[in-house]
Design a protein around this motif. Sequence first.
Motif, PDB file in Angstrom:
ATOM      1  N   LEU A  25       1.749  11.483  76.361  1.00  0.00           N
ATOM      2  CA  LEU A  25       2.293  10.169  76.015  1.00  0.00           C
ATOM      3  C   LEU A  25       2.819   9.465  77.261  1.00  0.00           C
ATOM      4  N   VAL A 238      -3.641  10.167  72.418  1.00  0.00           N
ATOM      5  CA  VAL A 238      -2.500   9.775  71.583  1.00  0.00           C
ATOM      6  C   VAL A 238      -2.984   9.068  70.324  1.00  0.00           C
ATOM      7  N   LEU A 239      -3.940   8.158  70.465  1.00  0.00           N
ATOM      8  CA  LEU A 239      -4.464   7.441  69.302  1.00  0.00           C
ATOM      9  C   LEU A 239      -5.194   8.372  68.342  1.00  0.00           C
ATOM     10  N   SER A 240      -5.878   9.377  68.876  1.00  0.00           N
ATOM     11  CA  SER A 240      -6.627  10.295  68.012  1.00  0.00           C
ATOM     12  C   SER A 240      -5.706  11.263  67.278  1.00  0.00           C
ATOM     13  N   LEU A 242      -2.510  10.496  66.410  1.00  0.00           N
ATOM     14  CA  LEU A 242      -1.573   9.758  65.573  1.00  0.00           C
ATOM     15  C   LEU A 242      -1.923   9.760  64.086  1.00  0.00           C
ATOM     16  N   PRO A 243      -3.164   9.418  63.678  1.00  0.00           N
ATOM     17  CA  PRO A 243      -3.445   9.403  62.227  1.00  0.00           C
ATOM     18  C   PRO A 243      -3.353  10.776  61.583  1.00  0.00           C
ATOM     19  N   ALA A 245      -1.362  13.230  62.564  1.00  0.00           N
ATOM     20  CA  ALA A 245       0.057  13.566  62.465  1.00  0.00           C
ATOM     21  C   ALA A 245       0.714  12.824  61.307  1.00  0.00           C
ATOM     22  N   LEU A 246       0.377  11.536  61.138  1.00  0.00           N
ATOM     23  CA  LEU A 246       0.945  10.764  60.036  1.00  0.00           C
ATOM     24  C   LEU A 246       0.480  11.308  58.685  1.00  0.00           C
TER      25      LEU A 246
END
Length: 265
Positions: A25, A238-240, A242-243, A245-246
């Motif tokens: 990050l 980070v973008l990959s 993120l979904p 993890a959410l």
Amino acid sequence: MIRWLAHGGLWLFSLVFLLPLLWTLRSALLPEGLAYALPPAFGPWTLENFRNVLEGPFGKAFRNSFLVAISVVLLGLPLAAGLGYALARYRVGGHGLRFAVLATQMLPPIVLALPLFALMRLFGLSGTLWALVLSYLAFALPFMAWLLLGFFQNLPRELEEAAYVDGATPFQVFFRVVLPLATPGLFAAGILGFLLSWNEFLFALLLSGRDTQTVPVALSTFVTQRGVLFAQVAAGVVLSVLPVALLARMVDRYLVEGLTLGAVK
């Protein structure tokens, strides 16, 4: 004192696992020239890397990965639930079919890479998203079915027998009694099937085209003749993450319950 030491040890242990993610990050929020500078820089911060990544081919790859992963879950989960329940309650195919379902997870993916590539070319699907969906489904379906098999075996038979006494058909028992009870297992199987499809690289590299690349393949394109675009790679990672993890955070209770109830008698 012992309590504080225990908590301190847990925090230290957690930081060991979180440090790579935090460092990624940090790199994603720095300009390209400072992302790998020594000594490490901690500013100035910028969102330029995220904008460059999303405006390039990675944005389309992100959408492709999401469509493929969701398609695998929507197509595979009903089939896996039916197969898992049939194996658990009716023992369809006996031990031979159970072993066949489990054996699919023992094959190295590279063994099936070229046969799958030849089949997709034969049916004119090479370079399409359907090639990825069908290939991932072939691996995710047995995995999800085996996970649900253990979960269905631990459901009390008395509830199903009571429904039969009330005049329910086998399909009504399955849809009205078994599936509501199996919600944690279905969530667990769906999330793991999503992760298998989201993170897969080998088949995506062989079967996707220029417009159907997925996230893992798109990340490899940041290795250029000028070197590795380290900051943009970090932003893509980070973008990959993120979904996923959410998604895991939203259904973590069901995920833990599904995995434990499917494995513990």
